[in-house]
Design an enzyme around this catalytic site. Structure first.
Site, PDB file in Angstrom:
ATOM      1  N   ARG A 294      63.135  84.678  76.287  1.00  0.00           N
ATOM      2  CA  ARG A 294      62.231  84.756  75.135  1.00  0.00           C
ATOM      3  C   ARG A 294      62.252  83.452  74.340  1.00  0.00           C
ATOM      4  O   ARG A 294      61.223  82.997  73.844  1.00  0.00           O
ATOM      5  CB  ARG A 294      62.593  85.959  74.258  1.00  0.00           C
TER       6      ARG A 294
ATOM      7  N   CYS B 109      64.446 104.261  70.807  1.00  0.00           N
ATOM      8  CA  CYS B 109      64.521 102.816  70.595  1.00  0.00           C
ATOM      9  C   CYS B 109      63.142 102.178  70.722  1.00  0.00           C
ATOM     10  O   CYS B 109      62.982 101.003  70.469  1.00  0.00           O
ATOM     11  CB  CYS B 109      65.523 102.186  71.554  1.00  0.00           C
TER      12      CYS B 109
END
Ligand SMILES: NCc1[nH]cc(CCC(=O)O)c1CC(=O)O
Length: 309
Positions: A156, A242
């Site tokens: 990322r 989540c």
């Protein structure tokens, strides 16, 4: 002749998971006066690691991060499994016990690519795959466009460098554990809520395995456990996971746990906030708090939270 390890610790293979496994091993060795060789690390490939091109919410099937480690525990190939608790479902199989929760690292999110949320350029692209981060940002900055960012922390960061997005959000805890502490701008919990269980490492073992449970109890951190269990109890009472757009923060002292929560609609346009103080272990008070949040939920939020079933 080599000695068999005292305990085999299963872990995912990502650099972050391996760092968490090494921390767990170091704490076990320190607590019990063991040599490193007594704690064997056993890397396992998890389902979620095989999917990089879609939001996890679309991949379907639960337990993306836990299924393989659960199976290895069940088959006795490992004695315990190390997890980022943020990624672990609130409802777990009975044969598994969460025997240790390590002292919580920095639970806050870090913004990369801008000095603050206010200073992100108009119309900038936020790279994330977390519904909580996407919806919370859209709530504060409706002008920002969200683009899909998957992969581990290093991936990322590389995507941000390559210009696939202008800003991204990562957990301070993960950056710290990867030796990247200090990059980006840490977001204060007053303005930006982290995820339930963020920054907490949990170690699970077979419920019937008293020997491993005893080894793990020695590295459990009661205050972190009180906070994380309060956050997970609330998440469960809301019928969230989540992948739910919810920010949560529990702060525990010896007598009380203060809980702050914000629920968002997927597009971030709707938001419900709440705060409560409960006694440790008072699941009833947390259920009442969840019911109050759900009663105040606007349609775009209500559709995402089913309440306790
Ligand atoms: N969803 C992936 C994940 N799971 C746990 C962490 C960080 C470590 C932690 O929160 O304990 C991360 C990376 C991130 O969100 O930036």
């Amino acid at each position: 002749m080599t000695n068999a390890p005292l305990i085999r610790l299963g872990t995912r293979r990502s650099p972050l998971a391996m760092a968490q496994a090494h921390e767990t091993r170091a704490r076990l060795c320190a607590a019990h006066g063991l040599d490193e060789s007594a704690v064997e690390l056993v890397p396992v490939v998890a389902g979620g690691d095989k999917v990089q091109d879609r939001p996890l919410a679309d991949v379907g099937g639960k337990a993306l991060w836990t299924r393989e480690l659960d199976a290895w525990l069940a088959e006795g190939k490992i004695d315990a499994a190390v997890h980022s608790l943020k990624d672990v479902e609130t409802i777990r199989p009975d044969f598994i016990t969460l025997a240790a929760i390590l002292p919580r690292a920095d639970r806050r999110d870090v913004l990369l690519g801008a000095a603050s949320i206010a200073s992100i350029p108009q119309g900038a692209r936020l790279g994330t795959s977390a519904p909580r981060r996407a919806s919370q940002m859209k709530n504060l900055r409706p002008d920002i466009e969200v683009v899909l960012f998957r992969g581990n922390v290093a991936t990322r960061m590389a995507k941000l460098q390559a210009g696939e997005a202008d800003v991204t959000l990562l957990a301070a805890a993960g950056l710290e554990r990867l030796g990247e502490a200090g990059v980006g701008s840490v977001l204060d919990v007053e303005t930006w809520l982290p995820a339930p269980s963020q920054g907490a490492i949990g170690i699970e073992c077979r419920t019937e395995d008293a020997r491993t449970r005893d080894l793990l109890t020695a590295i459990d951190h009661p205050r972190t456990r009180a906070e994380v269990l309060a956050e997970r109890t609330l998440l469960e009472a809301l019928g969230g996971s989540c992948q739910s757009p919810i920010g949560l923060l529990a702060l525990a002292d010896a007598e009380r746990i203060r809980l702050n929560a914000a629920l968002f609609s997927a597009d971030g346009a709707e938001r419900v906030d709440g705060a409560v103080e409960v006694a440790p272990g008072d699941a009833g008070a947390i259920a009442a708090f969840a019911a109050d949040l759900l009663a105040r939920a606007t349609p775009g939020i209500a559709v995402l939270f089913s309440g306790a079933s």
